[in-house]
Design an enzyme around this catalytic site. Sequence first.
Site, PDB file in Angstrom:
ATOM      1  N   TYR A 100      34.914  23.790  25.843  1.00 36.96           N
ATOM      2  CA  TYR A 100      35.533  23.554  27.156  1.00 36.96           C
ATOM      3  C   TYR A 100      36.582  22.463  26.972  1.00 36.96           C
ATOM      4  CZ  TYR A 100      35.315  23.099  32.309  1.00 36.96           C
ATOM      5  OH  TYR A 100      35.604  23.068  33.645  1.00 36.96           O
ATOM      6  N   ARG A 153      48.738  28.506  35.054  1.00 39.19           N
ATOM      7  CA  ARG A 153      48.530  27.036  35.090  1.00 39.19           C
ATOM      8  C   ARG A 153      47.238  26.756  34.353  1.00 39.19           C
ATOM      9  NH1 ARG A 153      44.642  24.336  35.838  1.00 39.19           N
ATOM     10  NH2 ARG A 153      44.168  24.217  38.032  1.00 39.19           N
ATOM     11  N   LYS A 171      34.693  29.165  30.632  1.00 38.00           N
ATOM     12  CA  LYS A 171      33.994  28.932  31.906  1.00 38.00           C
ATOM     13  C   LYS A 171      32.713  29.773  31.965  1.00 38.00           C
ATOM     14  CE  LYS A 171      36.959  26.314  34.378  1.00 38.00           C
ATOM     15  NZ  LYS A 171      36.726  25.179  35.259  1.00 38.00           N
ATOM     16  N   GLU A 242      40.757  31.478  38.630  1.00 41.02           N
ATOM     17  CA  GLU A 242      40.860  30.257  37.824  1.00 41.02           C
ATOM     18  C   GLU A 242      42.262  30.095  37.247  1.00 41.02           C
ATOM     19  OE1 GLU A 242      37.856  28.322  37.174  1.00 41.02           O
ATOM     20  OE2 GLU A 242      39.350  26.854  36.560  1.00 41.02           O
ATOM     21  N   ASP A 243      42.789  28.911  37.384  1.00 39.17           N
ATOM     22  CA  ASP A 243      44.025  28.501  36.707  1.00 39.17           C
ATOM     23  C   ASP A 243      45.218  29.413  37.006  1.00 39.17           C
ATOM     24  OD1 ASP A 243      42.440  26.454  35.877  1.00 39.17           O
ATOM     25  OD2 ASP A 243      42.830  26.695  33.739  1.00 39.17           O
ATOM     26  N   ASP A 265      37.936  28.273  41.853  1.00 42.01           N
ATOM     27  CA  ASP A 265      37.269  27.121  41.259  1.00 42.01           C
ATOM     28  C   ASP A 265      38.141  25.867  41.281  1.00 42.01           C
ATOM     29  OD1 ASP A 265      35.296  25.813  39.689  1.00 42.01           O
ATOM     30  OD2 ASP A 265      36.493  26.209  37.901  1.00 42.01           O
ATOM     31  N   ASP A 266      39.445  26.033  41.038  1.00 41.53           N
ATOM     32  CA  ASP A 266      40.325  24.858  41.005  1.00 41.53           C
ATOM     33  C   ASP A 266      40.459  24.231  42.388  1.00 41.53           C
ATOM     34  OD1 ASP A 266      41.175  25.022  38.192  1.00 41.53           O
ATOM     35  OD2 ASP A 266      41.894  26.971  38.847  1.00 41.53           O
ATOM     36  N   ASN A 405      43.358  17.627  33.316  1.00 40.60           N
ATOM     37  CA  ASN A 405      42.865  18.087  32.019  1.00 40.60           C
ATOM     38  C   ASN A 405      44.004  18.715  31.224  1.00 40.60           C
ATOM     39  OD1 ASN A 405      40.068  17.539  32.548  1.00 40.60           O
ATOM     40  ND2 ASN A 405      40.065  19.281  33.937  1.00 40.60           N
ATOM     41  N   ASN A 449      34.361  16.831  36.718  1.00 36.15           N
ATOM     42  CA  ASN A 449      34.861  18.161  36.364  1.00 36.15           C
ATOM     43  C   ASN A 449      34.043  19.199  37.113  1.00 36.15           C
ATOM     44  OD1 ASN A 449      35.074  20.717  34.749  1.00 36.15           O
ATOM     45  ND2 ASN A 449      36.494  19.431  33.625  1.00 36.15           N
TER      46      ASN A 449
HETATM   47  N1  LIG Z   1      38.694  17.761  36.892  1.00 36.62           N
HETATM   48  C1  LIG Z   1      38.624  18.998  37.328  1.00 36.62           C
HETATM   49  O1  LIG Z   1      37.536  19.569  37.560  1.00 36.62           O
HETATM   50  C2  LIG Z   1      39.876  19.753  37.578  1.00 36.62           C
HETATM   51  C3  LIG Z   1      41.077  19.276  37.166  1.00 36.62           C
HETATM   52  N2  LIG Z   1      42.227  19.973  37.421  1.00 36.62           N
HETATM   53  C4  LIG Z   1      43.453  19.444  36.847  1.00 36.62           C
HETATM   54  O2  LIG Z   1      44.331  19.045  37.870  1.00 36.62           O
HETATM   55  C5  LIG Z   1      45.658  19.209  37.428  1.00 36.62           C
HETATM   56  C6  LIG Z   1      46.456  19.862  38.531  1.00 36.62           C
HETATM   57  O3  LIG Z   1      45.943  21.144  38.825  1.00 36.62           O
HETATM   58  P1  LIG Z   1      46.476  21.938  40.097  1.00 36.62           P
HETATM   59  O4  LIG Z   1      46.361  21.128  41.309  1.00 36.62           O
HETATM   60  O5  LIG Z   1      45.857  23.272  40.088  1.00 36.62           O
HETATM   61  O6  LIG Z   1      48.024  22.094  39.702  1.00 36.62           O
HETATM   62  P2  LIG Z   1      49.245  22.298  40.659  1.00 36.62           P
HETATM   63  O7  LIG Z   1      50.361  22.754  39.798  1.00 36.62           O
HETATM   64  O8  LIG Z   1      48.849  23.115  41.828  1.00 36.62           O
HETATM   65  O9  LIG Z   1      49.568  20.812  41.191  1.00 36.62           O
HETATM   66  C7  LIG Z   1      50.166  19.824  40.417  1.00 36.62           C
HETATM   67  C8  LIG Z   1      50.723  18.780  41.364  1.00 36.62           C
HETATM   68  O10 LIG Z   1      51.194  17.690  40.582  1.00 36.62           O
HETATM   69  C9  LIG Z   1      52.442  17.309  41.088  1.00 36.62           C
HETATM   70  N3  LIG Z   1      53.256  16.634  40.088  1.00 36.62           N
HETATM   71  C10 LIG Z   1      53.863  17.159  39.005  1.00 36.62           C
HETATM   72  N4  LIG Z   1      54.583  16.209  38.378  1.00 36.62           N
HETATM   73  C11 LIG Z   1      54.440  15.079  39.096  1.00 36.62           C
HETATM   74  C12 LIG Z   1      54.958  13.759  38.985  1.00 36.62           C
HETATM   75  N5  LIG Z   1      55.766  13.427  37.971  1.00 36.62           N
HETATM   76  N6  LIG Z   1      54.602  12.859  39.905  1.00 36.62           N
HETATM   77  C13 LIG Z   1      53.786  13.187  40.920  1.00 36.62           C
HETATM   78  N7  LIG Z   1      53.266  14.417  41.084  1.00 36.62           N
HETATM   79  C14 LIG Z   1      53.595  15.350  40.178  1.00 36.62           C
HETATM   80  C15 LIG Z   1      53.091  18.593  41.556  1.00 36.62           C
HETATM   81  O11 LIG Z   1      54.131  18.251  42.467  1.00 36.62           O
HETATM   82  P3  LIG Z   1      55.008  19.328  43.264  1.00 36.62           P
HETATM   83  O12 LIG Z   1      54.076  19.887  44.307  1.00 36.62           O
HETATM   84  O13 LIG Z   1      56.097  18.501  43.857  1.00 36.62           O
HETATM   85  O14 LIG Z   1      55.467  20.337  42.267  1.00 36.62           O
HETATM   86  C16 LIG Z   1      51.901  19.279  42.200  1.00 36.62           C
HETATM   87  O15 LIG Z   1      51.754  18.861  43.532  1.00 36.62           O
HETATM   88  C17 LIG Z   1      45.595  19.991  36.109  1.00 36.62           C
HETATM   89  O16 LIG Z   1      45.805  19.100  35.040  1.00 36.62           O
HETATM   90  C18 LIG Z   1      44.180  20.497  36.063  1.00 36.62           C
HETATM   91  O17 LIG Z   1      43.681  20.537  34.734  1.00 36.62           O
HETATM   92  C19 LIG Z   1      42.228  21.127  38.129  1.00 36.62           C
HETATM   93  C20 LIG Z   1      41.048  21.667  38.566  1.00 36.62           C
HETATM   94  C21 LIG Z   1      39.788  21.045  38.240  1.00 36.62           C
HETATM   95  C1  LIG Z   2      38.533  21.981  35.062  1.00 40.47           C
HETATM   96  C2  LIG Z   2      39.504  22.931  35.537  1.00 40.47           C
HETATM   97  O1  LIG Z   2      39.161  23.909  36.177  1.00 40.47           O
HETATM   98  C3  LIG Z   2      40.913  22.707  35.275  1.00 40.47           C
HETATM   99  O2  LIG Z   2      41.267  21.667  34.734  1.00 40.47           O
HETATM  100  O3  LIG Z   2      41.691  23.585  35.641  1.00 40.47           O
HETATM  101 MG   LIG Z   3      40.705  25.387  36.247  1.00 39.52          MG
END
Ligand SMILES: NC(=O)C1=CN([C@@H]2O[C@H](COP(=O)(O)OP(=O)(O)OC[C@H]3O[C@@H](n4cnc5c(N)ncnc54)[C@H](OP(=O)(O)O)[C@@H]3O)[C@@H](O)[C@H]2O)C=CC1
Ligand SMILES: CC(=O)C(=O)O
Ligand SMILES: [Mg+2]
Length: 548
Positions: A100, A153, A171, A242-243, A265-266, A405, A449
């Site tokens: 993972y 993503r 997963k 997912e993603d 899931d995200d 991540n 996570n």
């Molecule tokens: N810990 C966990 O369980 C999980 C972690 N994640 C992690 O969260 C992260 C984001 O996932 P997700 O929300 O799906 O992705 P998205 O692409 O939906 O969102 C990313 C966000 O980050 C913003 N962003 C990008 N660059 C910058 C910057 N320089 N300054 C400020 N904001 C910025 C984007 O802005 P804009 O809207 O303006 O483009 C967008 O709003 C990933 O790394 C993923 O691995 C996700 C799911 C689970």
């Molecule tokens: C953990 C997870 O789902 C992610 O980083 O997208």
């Molecule tokens: Mg994910």
Amino acid sequence: MLDAGLNRPARNGAEILRDPRLNKISAFSEDEREQLGLLGLVPEGIDSEDQQIARVRMQLSRKTSALGKYIYLTSLLDNNETLFFRVLMSDPAAYMPIVYTPTVGEACQKFGHILRRPRGLYLSANRRGRIRDILRNWPEPDVRFIVVTDGERILGLGDLGANGMGIPIGKLALYTACAGVPPQVTLPIVLDVGTNNQELLDDPLYLGLRQPRLRGAEYDEMIEEFVMAVQDVFPRCCIQFEDFANINSIPILARYRDRVCCYNDDIQGTAAVAVAGIFGALRILDAKMAEQTFLFLGAGSAGTGIADLLVKTMMQEGVSEAEARQRCWFVDSKGLVVASRTELADFKKPYAHEHPPVPDFLQAIEELRPTAIIGVSTIAKAFNQDVIEAMARINERPIVFPYSNPTSRSECTAEEAYTWSDGRAIFAAGSPFAPVELNGQTLVPGQGNNVYIFPAVGMAVYATEAERVTDEMFIVAARAVAEQVSAETLATGLIYPPMADILKSSLQVAKRVADYIFDVELARIERPANVDELIEASVYQPRYRSLI
Ligand SMILES: NC(=O)C1=CN([C@@H]2O[C@H](COP(=O)(O)OP(=O)(O)OC[C@H]3O[C@@H](n4cnc5c(N)ncnc54)[C@H](OP(=O)(O)O)[C@@H]3O)[C@@H](O)[C@H]2O)C=CC1
Ligand SMILES: CC(=O)C(=O)O
Ligand SMILES: [Mg+2]
């Protein structure tokens, strides 16, 4: 004659050795060797299961890179499923970083390079109109969980096209390892709709479609065809999205959440793990959720999903929706999300509060004085020393959750957060970090996570045959995760149940969610006298069964 418990025609020895669900490598009994035609096909020595685990550990320890360990464990899954899960479940904290995050991220980036044996189903845009038939190519008749991605993503690594297959595989391995969902009911799927990643398009070893991503009506039609085909071919199946990029993840969830058994899931799993982490932090702070100010870096699927569930949780505690939303603020790539911005996506608008524009995160911290910062931006090191020091100046115990991540995208490390806050940060990160020694104290970072959520919710949905997956189930899951954190654990700084106990804690969560599913009459089976026993009886055991 049927293979024991598998409802398949019996095979001869050579076929059994090639079937990962039946293969025992060196652990076939003398009788099995005699009766199944295995004599001579395996060495004379007979291993116990523990000896086999010792051999796997020894071989793993000789791999010098994380990717090498990933390749080895994936090959083991392809060769002997029981042994793979026995190893994984014997020490989840040790093996999870390999199958993972973070290693699965690197594996996806290099998926076309490290391919040994295909796993899961690839549904490509070229095969539109034929998805039902392709689903029928899957050998297992009763699939109950699909994890599906379109690879746009992958973690914080961006568009990895069909290489994203590593994520559904990883997963689903955790559905089994962390909550005992039987592997034969799980199916990883990639929707190969092309990629906009030029590096992959130029890579001769890339195996996905070499065309730009499908968009618009054609994409939506393919998703519709896929979702409806699953209903026909696997009518008791839950689909976990997912993603996907947020332009698709959010509308897809909205379109299907009330029509079929599915969740994202995200959005929802991440939200629940964040709410659980906040519950843990509130115990340390002896404070209420509605007294907090949450500032997110990143306003995408994960960020707005977390905020939406925080709002629902606060509303369950008697706070009005408007007040609850006012506690959540976002900074995206263009600065603070405020009402005067005209280009905002719909999902950001509920959090676009009245406030003058603020261009950067640090200034937003100074102006809003948050009690918690949550990083879901994919921007490594965005929680720099100035950010952490500002949080530690404003708060006695700042909540710092760099959730992005894999590790290479984390907004900060555990060591940075603790060092720059004099050990006062309440910290959890999306990827694993080792404990930190500071001023004679050992501080234990949590892994915030969704792995604490999706296997457990998955087990509850599987065991109850739930018709739908609702946000309320995720709140139940979040509360159940938080309740399992003991006072001693909390005293070390850890706000989640120890990862070493994830199977035990996931089963507790599954029981609570299953209870709730029966309460709200979303189960497709009758409520048993004892729901806990239903969950226990559904758990997969990674043990060899007699094949004769
Ligand atoms: N810990 C966990 O369980 C999980 C972690 N994640 C992690 O969260 C992260 C984001 O996932 P997700 O929300 O799906 O992705 P998205 O692409 O939906 O969102 C990313 C966000 O980050 C913003 N962003 C990008 N660059 C910058 C910057 N320089 N300054 C400020 N904001 C910025 C984007 O802005 P804009 O809207 O303006 O483009 C967008 O709003 C990933 O790394 C993923 O691995 C996700 C799911 C689970
Ligand atoms: C953990 C997870 O789902 C992610 O980083 O997208
Ligand atoms: Mg994910």
